[in-house]
Design an enzyme around this catalytic site. Structure first.
Site, PDB file in Angstrom:
ATOM      1  N   GLY A 180      55.419 -11.181  10.035  1.00  0.00           N
ATOM      2  CA  GLY A 180      55.275  -9.995   9.205  1.00  0.00           C
ATOM      3  C   GLY A 180      54.644  -8.895  10.025  1.00  0.00           C
ATOM      4  O   GLY A 180      54.614  -8.955  11.266  1.00  0.00           O
TER       5      GLY A 180
ATOM      6  N   ILE B 271      51.557  -8.163  10.694  1.00  0.00           N
ATOM      7  CA  ILE B 271      50.484  -8.611  11.585  1.00  0.00           C
ATOM      8  C   ILE B 271      51.060  -9.372  12.770  1.00  0.00           C
ATOM      9  O   ILE B 271      50.717  -9.103  13.930  1.00  0.00           O
ATOM     10  CB  ILE B 271      49.476  -9.475  10.822  1.00  0.00           C
ATOM     11  CG1 ILE B 271      48.719  -8.628   9.801  1.00  0.00           C
ATOM     12  CG2 ILE B 271      48.493 -10.154  11.785  1.00  0.00           C
ATOM     13  CD1 ILE B 271      47.869  -9.441   8.836  1.00  0.00           C
TER      14      ILE B 271
ATOM     15  N   SER C 198      59.021 -17.996  11.969  1.00  0.00           N
ATOM     16  CA  SER C 198      58.870 -17.545  10.595  1.00  0.00           C
ATOM     17  C   SER C 198      59.990 -18.172   9.786  1.00  0.00           C
ATOM     18  O   SER C 198      60.908 -18.793  10.346  1.00  0.00           O
ATOM     19  CB  SER C 198      58.911 -16.016  10.497  1.00  0.00           C
ATOM     20  OG  SER C 198      60.201 -15.530  10.812  1.00  0.00           O
ATOM     21  N   ARG C 199      59.918 -18.025   8.471  1.00  0.00           N
ATOM     22  CA  ARG C 199      60.928 -18.643   7.624  1.00  0.00           C
ATOM     23  C   ARG C 199      62.308 -18.060   7.858  1.00  0.00           C
ATOM     24  O   ARG C 199      63.315 -18.699   7.572  1.00  0.00           O
ATOM     25  CB  ARG C 199      60.534 -18.518   6.150  1.00  0.00           C
ATOM     26  CG  ARG C 199      59.369 -19.444   5.773  1.00  0.00           C
ATOM     27  CD  ARG C 199      58.903 -19.204   4.357  1.00  0.00           C
ATOM     28  NE  ARG C 199      58.302 -17.882   4.209  1.00  0.00           N
ATOM     29  CZ  ARG C 199      57.816 -17.421   3.063  1.00  0.00           C
ATOM     30  NH1 ARG C 199      57.898 -18.149   1.966  1.00  0.00           N
ATOM     31  NH2 ARG C 199      57.260 -16.221   3.014  1.00  0.00           N
TER      32      ARG C 199
ATOM     33  N   GLY D  52      45.162 -16.000   9.221  1.00  0.00           N
ATOM     34  CA  GLY D  52      45.924 -16.151   7.991  1.00  0.00           C
ATOM     35  C   GLY D  52      45.023 -16.544   6.841  1.00  0.00           C
ATOM     36  O   GLY D  52      44.337 -15.714   6.244  1.00  0.00           O
ATOM     37  N   ARG D  53      44.998 -17.844   6.546  1.00  0.00           N
ATOM     38  CA  ARG D  53      44.112 -18.401   5.538  1.00  0.00           C
ATOM     39  C   ARG D  53      43.677 -19.786   5.999  1.00  0.00           C
ATOM     40  O   ARG D  53      44.407 -20.483   6.714  1.00  0.00           O
ATOM     41  CB  ARG D  53      44.802 -18.511   4.171  1.00  0.00           C
ATOM     42  CG  ARG D  53      44.973 -17.196   3.422  1.00  0.00           C
ATOM     43  CD  ARG D  53      43.628 -16.624   2.984  1.00  0.00           C
ATOM     44  NE  ARG D  53      43.769 -15.447   2.127  1.00  0.00           N
ATOM     45  CZ  ARG D  53      43.881 -14.210   2.551  1.00  0.00           C
ATOM     46  NH1 ARG D  53      43.891 -13.967   3.856  1.00  0.00           N
ATOM     47  NH2 ARG D  53      43.975 -13.197   1.702  1.00  0.00           N
TER      48      ARG D  53
ATOM     49  N   GLU E 270      35.260 -20.246   1.300  1.00  0.00           N
ATOM     50  CA  GLU E 270      34.566 -19.082   1.851  1.00  0.00           C
ATOM     51  C   GLU E 270      33.466 -18.606   0.908  1.00  0.00           C
ATOM     52  O   GLU E 270      33.747 -18.310  -0.262  1.00  0.00           O
ATOM     53  CB  GLU E 270      35.575 -17.961   2.124  1.00  0.00           C
ATOM     54  CG  GLU E 270      36.569 -18.328   3.218  1.00  0.00           C
ATOM     55  CD  GLU E 270      37.492 -17.188   3.615  1.00  0.00           C
ATOM     56  OE1 GLU E 270      37.417 -16.093   3.002  1.00  0.00           O
ATOM     57  OE2 GLU E 270      38.292 -17.377   4.552  1.00  0.00           O
TER      58      GLU E 270
ATOM     59  N   HIS F 288      35.742 -13.464   7.630  1.00  0.00           N
ATOM     60  CA  HIS F 288      36.964 -12.935   7.010  1.00  0.00           C
ATOM     61  C   HIS F 288      36.969 -11.400   7.059  1.00  0.00           C
ATOM     62  O   HIS F 288      37.167 -10.736   6.039  1.00  0.00           O
ATOM     63  CB  HIS F 288      37.104 -13.432   5.565  1.00  0.00           C
ATOM     64  CG  HIS F 288      38.526 -13.391   5.066  1.00  0.00           C
ATOM     65  ND1 HIS F 288      39.000 -14.219   4.087  1.00  0.00           N
ATOM     66  CD2 HIS F 288      39.583 -12.607   5.416  1.00  0.00           C
ATOM     67  CE1 HIS F 288      40.269 -13.962   3.840  1.00  0.00           C
ATOM     68  NE2 HIS F 288      40.647 -12.986   4.646  1.00  0.00           N
TER      69      HIS F 288
ATOM     70  N   ALA G  46      38.649  -9.742   9.908  1.00  0.00           N
ATOM     71  CA  ALA G  46      39.539  -9.330  10.995  1.00  0.00           C
ATOM     72  C   ALA G  46      40.226  -8.005  10.698  1.00  0.00           C
ATOM     73  O   ALA G  46      40.479  -7.206  11.601  1.00  0.00           O
ATOM     74  CB  ALA G  46      40.589 -10.410  11.256  1.00  0.00           C
TER      75      ALA G  46
END
Length: 329
Positions: free
Chosen positions: A160, A162, A181-182, A237-238, A267, A286, A288
Site C-alpha cells: 500500500g 506505506i 501483497s495480495r 503494521g500491527r 498496547e 506506536h 511511527a
C-alpha cells in the site's frame, strides 16, 4: 432552520482540538464527547450520534453492539489508517459508510522503517544503552557485525502507500527490494515474490499490512523460521501479524538478529514484557506515523471528510463498500 449534525468524537482526541477543527462549520454541527472513556460512556453517547470520529487506539471499539445502539448513525471517520476497531460488516449491514485516513502518514512511517533498519544494522540502540551505562564497548560492538544497509536484501509485506514509499526509500539507498501483497502491482519499482520466497530472501523484513482476519498470525513461528540467518524484522503494521511470543522466540533462538517494533499485540505491553528489555530490540510506542507533517495531513483529511458529509458531498476513503453519499437517518 436545519437541525445541526451531531458529531460524537471519541477519545483520545483533545476536546479543544476537535472543537477548533470544526468551528468553521458553525451552527451546522454540534460536537459531543463521551462522558467516560469506557464502554458504558460510549453506549450512553451513541443514541443521538450521527457522525462518529473513532478511537484510533482501539480502546472504544465501534463493534456490532455499538452500531445497534446508534440508530441515527450515518458515518464513521477513523483518524487513522487502521480500522481494526470497527466492525465493518456491521456498519455495512446498517448502510453506514466508514472511512479511514488512507496514506496520511505513509512518508512518516516509511521513514521510521528505514531509520529503524539503520539502527538495527549499525547496532545504534545496543551501543547507546551501554555508553549511557558508563561502558565504552568499541570492540564488542564491532564483534556484533554492524552492516551497511545497501548490502541487505529488503522484503516488504504489503504494498500500500506505506510499503510503496518504504520500497522507494530503501531502493534509493541501494538495497535490493522485493515485496509481497495480495495482488501484484504492475507498476511497482520492487520485485514481486510469493510469500515464502520473500521471507527466504529478506535480510530485512518490513511488515506494512493492516491487521485483518487474513493477516492475523501471518508471521508465526513457522514463517519466521523461513527467514535467512540473522535476519532483521521491522514491524510498522500491527502486533498481531507477528505474534509477540513468536518474535521473542526467534530472537532467543538467534534466527532473528534484531527487531524494531512500533506495534505489539497488547498496547501498551505489560511493563515486564521481555521485548521491552531485550538487547536486540528497538521499541517504540506506536508512533511511527507521528510526525508533525503527518498530523497536519490527518486532521485536514478528517476535517474535510466531515465537512463533505455535512454539506451533502460524497466522502472519500470508504473502506466497507457502502455508498460514500452520507444519508441522514
Amino acid at each position: 432552520m436545519t437541525t445541526p449534525w451531531r458529531i460524537l468524537s471519541l477519545p483520545p482526541l483533545d476536546h479543544g482540538l476537535v472543537r477548533g477543527l470544526f468551528a468553521p462549520l458553525g451552527d451546522a454541527v454540534e460536537i459531543t464527547f463521551p462522558e467516560t472513556r469506557d464502554r458504558a460512556g460510549l453506549h450512553a453517547a451513541l443514541p443521538t450520534a450521527e457522525l462518529v470520529i473513532g478511537d484510533f487506539t482501539g480502546q472504544l471499539a465501534v463493534d456490532a453492539d455499538a452500531v445497534a445502539a446508534a440508530p441515527r448513525l450515518a458515518f464513521v471517520q477513523m483518524p487513522s489508517v487502521g480500522t481494526d476497531s470497527l466492525d465493518l460488516d456491521a456498519l455495512a449491514a446498517a448502510e453506514v459508510p466508514a472511512a479511514n485516513a488512507a496514506g496520511f502518514n505513509a512518508r512518516a512511517v516509511a521513514e521510521w522503517a528505514v531509520g529503524a533498519a539503520f539502527a538495527l544494522c549499525r547496532q545504534l540502540v545496543w551501543g547507546d544503552r551501554r555508553v549511557r551505562a558508563g561502558e565504552w564497548p568499541q570492540m564488542e560492538l564491532l564483534a556484533r557485525g554492524p552492516r551497511e544497509i545497501h548490502t541487505q536484501r529488503v522484503g516488504i509485506i504489503g504494498y500500500g502507500p506505506i510499503g510503496e514509499e518504504a520500497a522507494r526509500l530503501f531502493g534509493l539507498l541501494g538495497s535490493p527490494v522485493s515485496y509481497w501483497s495480495r495482488r501484484r502491482r504492475p507498476q511497482a519499482a520492487a520485485t514481486y515474490r510469493e510469500f515464502d520466497d520473500l521471507l527466504a530472501n529478506s535480510d530485512i523484513l518490513v511488515v506494512a499490512v493492516p491487521l485483518t482476519p487474513e493477516t492475523t498470525g501471518l508471521l508465526n513461528a513457522q514463517k519466521l523460521a523461513l527467514l535467512p540467518p540473522n535476519a532483521l524484522l521491522v514491524n510498522v503494521g500491527r502486533g498481531g501479524i507477528a505474534p509477540d511470543a513468536d518474535v521473542l522466540a526467534a530472537l532467543e533462538s538467534g534466527n532473528l538478529a534484531g527487531a524494531a517494533l512500533d506495534v505489539f499485540e497488547e498496547e501498551p505491553p505489560p511493563a515486564d514484557h521481555p521485548l521491552r528489555t531485550h538487547d536486540n530490540v528497538l521499541v517504540s510506542p506506536h508512533t511511527a506515523g507521528g510526525s508533525s507533517m503527518s498530523q497536519i495531513k490527518l486532521v485536514t483529511m478528517v476535517k474535510d471528510n466531515i465537512a463533505a458529509a455535512v454539506s451533502g458531498r460524497p466522502v472519500v476513503n470508504v473502506v466497507n463498500g457502502v455508498d460514500p453519499q452520507v444519508k441522514r437517518r
